[in-house]
Motif scaffolding. Structure first.
Motif, PDB file in Angstrom:
ATOM      1  N   UNK A   1       7.060  14.844   1.826  1.00  9.38           N
ATOM      2  CA  UNK A   1       6.887  16.321   1.114  1.00  9.38           C
ATOM      3  C   UNK A   1       6.001  17.115   1.752  1.00  9.38           C
ATOM      4  N   UNK A   2       4.608  16.421   1.942  1.00  9.44           N
ATOM      5  CA  UNK A   2       3.391  17.233   2.298  1.00  9.44           C
ATOM      6  C   UNK A   2       3.682  17.503   3.971  1.00  9.44           C
ATOM      7  N   UNK A   3       4.523  16.557   4.693  1.00  5.51           N
ATOM      8  CA  UNK A   3       4.422  16.514   5.983  1.00  5.51           C
ATOM      9  C   UNK A   3       5.364  18.004   6.327  1.00  5.51           C
ATOM     10  N   UNK A   4       6.513  18.035   5.470  1.00  2.00           N
ATOM     11  CA  UNK A   4       7.608  19.072   5.502  1.00  2.00           C
ATOM     12  C   UNK A   4       6.867  20.409   5.335  1.00  2.00           C
ATOM     13  N   UNK A   5       6.004  20.343   4.166  1.00  3.01           N
ATOM     14  CA  UNK A   5       5.496  21.741   3.738  1.00  3.01           C
ATOM     15  C   UNK A   5       4.552  22.086   4.876  1.00  3.01           C
ATOM     16  N   UNK A   6       3.574  21.019   5.450  1.00  9.67           N
ATOM     17  CA  UNK A   6       2.788  21.468   6.466  1.00  9.67           C
ATOM     18  C   UNK A   6       3.399  21.943   7.603  1.00  9.67           C
ATOM     19  N   UNK A   7       4.900  21.292   8.023  1.00  9.85           N
ATOM     20  CA  UNK A   7       5.353  21.942   9.173  1.00  9.85           C
ATOM     21  C   UNK A   7       6.132  23.209   8.992  1.00  9.85           C
ATOM     22  N   UNK A   8       6.351  23.448   7.984  1.00 12.36           N
ATOM     23  CA  UNK A   8       7.163  24.824   7.396  1.00 12.36           C
ATOM     24  C   UNK A   8       5.975  25.793   7.717  1.00 12.36           C
ATOM     25  N   UNK A   9       4.619  25.511   7.203  1.00 14.66           N
ATOM     26  CA  UNK A   9       3.777  26.597   7.109  1.00 14.66           C
ATOM     27  C   UNK A   9       3.293  27.091   8.533  1.00 14.66           C
ATOM     28  N   UNK A  10       3.406  25.645   9.483  1.00  9.70           N
ATOM     29  CA  UNK A  10       2.937  26.012  10.899  1.00  9.70           C
ATOM     30  C   UNK A  10       4.313  26.816  11.606  1.00  9.70           C
TER      31      UNK A  10
ATOM     32  N   UNK B   1       0.953  -1.020  -0.032  1.00  8.08           N
ATOM     33  CA  UNK B   1      -0.009  -0.182   0.078  1.00  8.08           C
ATOM     34  C   UNK B   1       0.891   1.290   0.034  1.00  8.08           C
ATOM     35  N   UNK B   2       1.979   1.440   0.994  1.00  3.73           N
ATOM     36  CA  UNK B   2       2.914   2.397   0.871  1.00  3.73           C
ATOM     37  C   UNK B   2       4.005   2.253   0.060  1.00  3.73           C
ATOM     38  N   UNK B   3       3.903   2.652  -1.296  1.00  4.62           N
ATOM     39  CA  UNK B   3       5.066   2.409  -2.129  1.00  4.62           C
ATOM     40  C   UNK B   3       6.034   3.679  -1.878  1.00  4.62           C
ATOM     41  N   UNK B   4       7.164   3.470  -2.338  1.00  6.30           N
ATOM     42  CA  UNK B   4       8.322   4.335  -2.105  1.00  6.30           C
ATOM     43  C   UNK B   4       7.673   5.819  -2.688  1.00  6.30           C
ATOM     44  N   UNK B   5       7.018   5.920  -3.735  1.00 13.12           N
ATOM     45  CA  UNK B   5       6.616   7.215  -4.380  1.00 13.12           C
ATOM     46  C   UNK B   5       5.770   7.885  -3.241  1.00 13.12           C
ATOM     47  N   UNK B   6       4.690   7.113  -2.649  1.00 15.09           N
ATOM     48  CA  UNK B   6       3.756   7.607  -1.854  1.00 15.09           C
ATOM     49  C   UNK B   6       4.246   8.086  -0.769  1.00 15.09           C
TER      50      UNK B   6
END
Length: 202
Positions: free
Chosen positions: A45-54, A34-39
């Motif tokens: 990337x999404x988590x880093x973006x969210x953390x940067x915004x916070x 279910x969790x492929x390397x691309x996912x």
């Protein structure tokens, strides 16, 4: 025939266990798929973006709070260009009063912090005493055969009071010839003559 049946039964049970284990392994592989390397990469990337915004929002909020505190303590900037002398004096007095208040608050806070640190230290010592963990002071190693007062005795021997006294020449304190001359009344009394004041009184 009995041994063959037992062997067949054992083989059958082994086959069942092997089939069950393979089914479990296949199920795990399906879940892992279910969790492929691309996912995973996208999720990171999404988590880093969210953390940067916070983080950015948090910094903006802190800067806004800081600005509010500065405005509250210092007030809004005054127009000094077109102000008269009396207005400037008034502004300076306001700033001085505000600065005096801030300095007194700062001193009170620093004193409170020092007091709390002292109390914390005392409580830590009390806790260590109750636990039986004593903080051993670092002691200086001293030879037990060394004379502890040797240095003091050596200094005392070097410092001879008689040698340290300043020698005084006798001539420095001797009186000059003029000063040695006695007054006339003393000379007259010595020779058997009465001084003039004594004669007048007689």
């Amino acid at each position: 025939m009995g041994d063959d049946e037992k062997q067949a039964e054992i083989d059958r049970k082994k086959a069942e266990v092997r089939a069950r284990l393979e089914a479990q392994a296949a199920g795990k592989k399906a879940k892992k798929g279910f969790m492929t390397p691309e996912r995973k990469k996208k999720l990171r990337l999404l988590l880093r973006k969210k953390a940067a915004e916070e983080l950015k929002k948090e910094q903006e909020r802190k800067a806004q709070e800081r600005r509010m505190v500065i405005d509250e303590r210092c007030g809004q900037p005054k127009d000094l260009e077109s102000a008269s002398e009396d207005t400037l004096k008034q502004i300076c007095k306001e700033y001085f009063d505000r600065m005096y208040l801030c300095e007194s608050q700062k001193y009170d806070m620093e004193f409170e912090v020092r007091k709390r640190d002292f109390e914390i230290n005392e409580l830590n010592i009390a806790v260590n005493d109750l636990r039986g963990k004593f903080i051993k002071p670092t002691l200086k190693k001293v030879s037990k055969y060394e004379n502890k007062f040797a240095k003091l005795q050596k200094k005392a021997a070097e410092f001879n009071f008689r040698n340290q006294l300043k020698t005084v020449k006798k001539k420095e304190f001797s009186m000059d010839d003029e000063e040695q001359k006695k007054p006339d009344w003393a000379l007259g009394a010595k020779e058997g003559e009465k001084p003039a004041e004594v004669e007048a009184a007689a």
